[in-house]
Write an enzyme that holds these catalytic residues in place. Sequence first.
Site, PDB file in Angstrom:
ATOM      1  N   ASP A  12      27.431  61.028  74.693  1.00  0.00           N
ATOM      2  CA  ASP A  12      27.726  60.044  73.640  1.00  0.00           C
ATOM      3  C   ASP A  12      27.773  58.577  74.100  1.00  0.00           C
ATOM      4  O   ASP A  12      28.698  57.834  73.718  1.00  0.00           O
ATOM      5  CB  ASP A  12      29.068  60.398  72.964  1.00  0.00           C
ATOM      6  CG  ASP A  12      29.030  61.722  72.221  1.00  0.00           C
ATOM      7  OD1 ASP A  12      27.995  62.406  72.265  1.00  0.00           O
ATOM      8  OD2 ASP A  12      30.051  62.083  71.596  1.00  0.00           O
ATOM      9  N   ASP A  50      26.509  61.855  69.071  1.00  0.00           N
ATOM     10  CA  ASP A  50      27.379  62.097  67.918  1.00  0.00           C
ATOM     11  C   ASP A  50      26.606  61.630  66.676  1.00  0.00           C
ATOM     12  O   ASP A  50      26.106  60.486  66.662  1.00  0.00           O
ATOM     13  CB  ASP A  50      28.665  61.272  68.121  1.00  0.00           C
ATOM     14  CG  ASP A  50      29.919  61.934  67.604  1.00  0.00           C
ATOM     15  OD1 ASP A  50      30.032  63.173  67.666  1.00  0.00           O
ATOM     16  OD2 ASP A  50      30.822  61.194  67.142  1.00  0.00           O
ATOM     17  N   HIS A  52      26.911  61.849  62.620  1.00  0.00           N
ATOM     18  CA  HIS A  52      27.679  62.274  61.442  1.00  0.00           C
ATOM     19  C   HIS A  52      27.060  61.790  60.131  1.00  0.00           C
ATOM     20  O   HIS A  52      26.622  60.622  60.041  1.00  0.00           O
ATOM     21  CB  HIS A  52      29.098  61.700  61.506  1.00  0.00           C
ATOM     22  CG  HIS A  52      29.905  62.130  62.683  1.00  0.00           C
ATOM     23  ND1 HIS A  52      30.091  63.446  63.035  1.00  0.00           N
ATOM     24  CD2 HIS A  52      30.630  61.400  63.591  1.00  0.00           C
ATOM     25  CE1 HIS A  52      30.878  63.515  64.104  1.00  0.00           C
ATOM     26  NE2 HIS A  52      31.213  62.281  64.469  1.00  0.00           N
ATOM     27  N   HIS A  56      31.440  62.656  56.377  1.00  0.00           N
ATOM     28  CA  HIS A  56      31.956  63.610  57.376  1.00  0.00           C
ATOM     29  C   HIS A  56      33.474  63.768  57.278  1.00  0.00           C
ATOM     30  O   HIS A  56      34.203  62.780  57.090  1.00  0.00           O
ATOM     31  CB  HIS A  56      31.579  63.154  58.787  1.00  0.00           C
ATOM     32  CG  HIS A  56      31.705  64.241  59.799  1.00  0.00           C
ATOM     33  ND1 HIS A  56      32.724  64.288  60.718  1.00  0.00           N
ATOM     34  CD2 HIS A  56      30.964  65.356  59.996  1.00  0.00           C
ATOM     35  CE1 HIS A  56      32.588  65.383  61.460  1.00  0.00           C
ATOM     36  NE2 HIS A  56      31.516  66.036  61.036  1.00  0.00           N
ATOM     37  N   HIS A  85      32.187  56.427  62.202  1.00  0.00           N
ATOM     38  CA  HIS A  85      31.441  56.077  63.413  1.00  0.00           C
ATOM     39  C   HIS A  85      30.195  56.949  63.516  1.00  0.00           C
ATOM     40  O   HIS A  85      30.145  58.039  62.965  1.00  0.00           O
ATOM     41  CB  HIS A  85      32.321  56.272  64.660  1.00  0.00           C
ATOM     42  CG  HIS A  85      32.716  57.698  64.877  1.00  0.00           C
ATOM     43  ND1 HIS A  85      33.774  58.283  64.211  1.00  0.00           N
ATOM     44  CD2 HIS A  85      32.157  58.680  65.621  1.00  0.00           C
ATOM     45  CE1 HIS A  85      33.874  59.545  64.563  1.00  0.00           C
ATOM     46  NE2 HIS A  85      32.906  59.831  65.412  1.00  0.00           N
ATOM     47  N   LYS A 110      25.119  66.360  67.483  1.00  0.00           N
ATOM     48  CA  LYS A 110      26.268  67.199  67.133  1.00  0.00           C
ATOM     49  C   LYS A 110      27.127  66.483  66.107  1.00  0.00           C
ATOM     50  O   LYS A 110      27.087  65.252  66.002  1.00  0.00           O
ATOM     51  CB  LYS A 110      27.085  67.523  68.390  1.00  0.00           C
ATOM     52  CG  LYS A 110      27.609  66.282  69.088  1.00  0.00           C
ATOM     53  CD  LYS A 110      28.279  66.631  70.402  1.00  0.00           C
ATOM     54  CE  LYS A 110      28.823  65.398  71.082  1.00  0.00           C
ATOM     55  NZ  LYS A 110      29.869  64.691  70.318  1.00  0.00           N
ATOM     56  N   CYS A 155      35.110  64.043  73.868  1.00  0.00           N
ATOM     57  CA  CYS A 155      33.836  64.771  73.966  1.00  0.00           C
ATOM     58  C   CYS A 155      33.511  65.233  75.386  1.00  0.00           C
ATOM     59  O   CYS A 155      32.964  66.319  75.567  1.00  0.00           O
ATOM     60  CB  CYS A 155      32.722  63.950  73.347  1.00  0.00           C
ATOM     61  SG  CYS A 155      32.908  63.862  71.545  1.00  0.00           S
TER      62      CYS A 155
HETATM   63  C1  VGL Z   1      34.164  61.270  70.152  1.00  0.00           C
HETATM   64  C2  VGL Z   1      35.899  61.015  68.676  1.00  0.00           C
HETATM   65  C3  VGL Z   1      35.060  61.290  67.620  1.00  0.00           C
HETATM   66  C4  VGL Z   1      33.699  61.234  71.572  1.00  0.00           C
HETATM   67  C5  VGL Z   1      33.318  61.547  69.105  1.00  0.00           C
HETATM   68  O1  VGL Z   1      32.484  61.035  71.833  1.00  0.00           O
HETATM   69  O2  VGL Z   1      34.555  61.403  72.479  1.00  0.00           O
HETATM   70  N1  VGL Z   1      35.447  61.024  69.934  1.00  0.00           N
HETATM   71  N2  VGL Z   1      33.774  61.549  67.832  1.00  0.00           N
HETATM   72 ZN    ZN Z   2      32.476  61.714  66.153  1.00  0.00          ZN
END
Ligand code: VGL
Ligand code: ZN
Length: 201
Positions: A12, A50, A52, A56, A85, A110, A155
């Site tokens: 990410d 990530d 979404h 979401h 986000h 994801k 993550c």
């Molecule tokens: C993440 C919070 C929500 C991450 C992703 O990449 O750690 N944290 N979505």
């Molecule tokens: Zn996320």
Amino acid sequence: MRPSHHALIVIDVQNDFCPGGALAVAQGDAIIAQINALMAEFQTVVLTQDWHPANHSSFAVNHAGAAPFSTVQMPYGAQTLWPSHCVQGTKGAAFHPALRSDLAHLVIRKGFRAAIDSYSALFENDKITTTGLAGFLRERGITALTLVGLATDFCVAFSALDAAAQGFGVTVLQEACRAIDLDGSLARQQQAMAAAGVVLA
Ligand code: VGL
Ligand code: ZN
């Protein structure tokens, strides 16, 4: 070059997790130069993204009256609510422009199912729905993983714990990660990873 059974998983490294982004991790962009150098050393490099939809269920804005960073119960357990986000197709969801994404062999997206979040690169937060990554790695004879990226305590940690449970040898290279650290989550997840046999390098 690293041996072919060892893969690099870059978690990410997206604009929204870097300074100026919607869910910025402090110094999230400070790790990119080191990650770029590492990518050139590995014969298998996987990026996660990530990804979404705007509706979401992990977004606070989609829960009436709920504040970002509060917790709700979902059918699969507790879920932290986040600022919106990494919305599909937006600049925030794109990889940071400094990341050498051209060096990657696979991109795993994801968190694209509205009803379920997915911190881990291997399983969504219900711990059942697979991303297919473990199968990809096994088919290529990969037994060892080095994890880097954002965020250490979400993550990266969820990915490390799932990968260790799936039998991979897992190293988290902490200097190439940065954390959100929500209510002590970093120390908690470092303990969980160590207890699961993850090497915290
Ligand atoms: C993440 C919070 C929500 C991450 C992703 O990449 O750690 N944290 N979505
Ligand atoms: Zn996320």
